[in-house]
Write a protein that holds these residues in place. Structure first.
Motif, PDB file in Angstrom:
ATOM      1  N   LYS A  10       2.656   3.298  15.947  1.00 26.98           N
ATOM      2  CA  LYS A  10       3.622   2.289  15.505  1.00 26.98           C
ATOM      3  C   LYS A  10       2.885   1.150  14.809  1.00 26.98           C
ATOM      4  O   LYS A  10       3.348   0.610  13.794  1.00 26.98           O
ATOM      5  CB  LYS A  10       4.433   1.746  16.682  1.00 26.98           C
ATOM      6  N   ASP A  14       3.568   0.071  11.058  1.00 28.74           N
ATOM      7  CA  ASP A  14       3.995  -1.302  10.763  1.00 28.74           C
ATOM      8  C   ASP A  14       3.128  -1.954   9.697  1.00 28.74           C
ATOM      9  O   ASP A  14       3.623  -2.711   8.853  1.00 28.74           O
ATOM     10  CB  ASP A  14       3.957  -2.152  12.039  1.00 28.74           C
ATOM     11  N   VAL A 116       1.637  -8.288  11.706  1.00 32.24           N
ATOM     12  CA  VAL A 116       2.433  -7.300  12.446  1.00 32.24           C
ATOM     13  C   VAL A 116       2.161  -7.379  13.944  1.00 32.24           C
ATOM     14  O   VAL A 116       3.060  -7.141  14.762  1.00 32.24           O
ATOM     15  CB  VAL A 116       2.174  -5.866  11.919  1.00 32.24           C
ATOM     16  N   SER A 119       4.141 -10.317  15.487  1.00 30.31           N
ATOM     17  CA  SER A 119       5.564  -9.979  15.573  1.00 30.31           C
ATOM     18  C   SER A 119       5.836  -9.015  16.719  1.00 30.31           C
ATOM     19  O   SER A 119       6.808  -9.174  17.465  1.00 30.31           O
ATOM     20  CB  SER A 119       6.028  -9.358  14.246  1.00 30.31           C
ATOM     21  N   TYR A 120       4.960  -8.020  16.884  1.00 28.86           N
ATOM     22  CA  TYR A 120       5.157  -7.010  17.927  1.00 28.86           C
ATOM     23  C   TYR A 120       4.953  -7.590  19.326  1.00 28.86           C
ATOM     24  O   TYR A 120       5.757  -7.353  20.236  1.00 28.86           O
ATOM     25  CB  TYR A 120       4.199  -5.843  17.702  1.00 28.86           C
ATOM     26  N   HIS A 132      -1.081  -1.210  19.926  1.00 27.29           N
ATOM     27  CA  HIS A 132      -0.428  -1.549  18.657  1.00 27.29           C
ATOM     28  C   HIS A 132      -1.379  -2.375  17.790  1.00 27.29           C
ATOM     29  O   HIS A 132      -1.544  -2.112  16.590  1.00 27.29           O
ATOM     30  CB  HIS A 132       0.861  -2.324  18.914  1.00 27.29           C
ATOM     31  N   ALA A 136      -2.949  -1.182  14.152  1.00 28.78           N
ATOM     32  CA  ALA A 136      -2.781  -1.976  12.934  1.00 28.78           C
ATOM     33  C   ALA A 136      -4.135  -2.385  12.369  1.00 28.78           C
ATOM     34  O   ALA A 136      -4.398  -2.236  11.168  1.00 28.78           O
ATOM     35  CB  ALA A 136      -1.932  -3.204  13.226  1.00 28.78           C
TER      36      ALA A 136
END
Length: 232
Positions: A10, A14, A116, A119-120, A132, A136
């Protein structure tokens, strides 16, 4: 697929759209580094150690201008200092992370990964949420290294007489286009640009970048405060 893998990919998904403008930026860096006489090994080492597009381009610009090592290191450090702010913002979401994860994420925390990740982490309470950030950041790292290698290859076959050094200021102009929508930003850009242009010849030790950036920050602070007083 395990939960950790899902969260990791994810992060990859993203940040992937944000990698589109990074591709030409990385290629330009690789080409310019070779054009300025850096070896492929030195160029790759810079991308791995510094791992910051704007900082690396500034390094090349100052290096080509004959700036001292102190000025180059100070300028690169000043540009990368924004990562301290990134770390401060994310620290509240990472208090339960192990130290190993904090070190890994801090290395991968470039602009796109921060966007990102922040935000996550605001929305997630999953115990494996660190994956995550790793997904990223690792994506940013891989793309940057690959595009640097492509640039190194292209730089080695492009004739020297073509002279691609002009691409450095053009790259920075492309980065600030979006900032031209606000008057304060335009004023700060003009002030910094004028000081850098005038100071290029008269400021000792090629420290014009540091002086121009500092002047821009002071101007931004004054203009922002003045605007706040008027609004109040």
């Amino acid at each position: 697929m395990s939960n950790r893998s899902k969260i990791f990919f994810k992060g990859v998904a993203d940040v992937s759209p944000l990698m589109i403008p990074v591709v030409p930026f990385g290629i330009i860096f690789g080409v310019l580094a070779i054009d300025l006489g850096l070896s492929p090994i030195t160029t790759m080492a810079m991308s791995i150690i510094i791992f910051g597009g704007a900082s690396q381009i500034i390094f090349l610009q100052l290096f080509s201008a004959g700036a001292s090592s102190l000025v180059i290191l100070s300028s690169v450090g000043a540009v990368n200092s924004r990562h301290l702010l990134y770390g401060a913002v994310l620290s509240e979401h990472m208090s339960d992370f192990k130290m190993t994860w904090k070190i890994i994420i801090s290395y991968f925390l470039v602009d796109q990964a921060f966007a990102v990740t922040n935000s996550y982490l605001k929305k997630s309470s999953d115990k494996d949420k660190a994956f995550h950030s790793f997904g990223a950041g690792a994506t940013c790292w891989v793309i940057w290294q690959i595009t640097t290698i492509i640039g190194i290859f292209l730089g080695s076959i492009i004739p020297e007489k073509l002279g691609l050094s002009f691409a450095v200021p053009l790259t920075f102009l492309a980065l600030i286009v979006d900032d031209l929508r606000k008057l304060i930003n335009v004023i700060v850009i003009i002030i910094s640009g004028l000081i850098a242009t005038v100071g290029y010849e008269i400021i000792p030790f090629k420290a014009y970048v540091i002086v121009a950036a500092t002047s821009g920050l002071i101007a931004a602070m004054i203009l922002t405060k003045f605007k706040g007083l008027n609004n109040g």
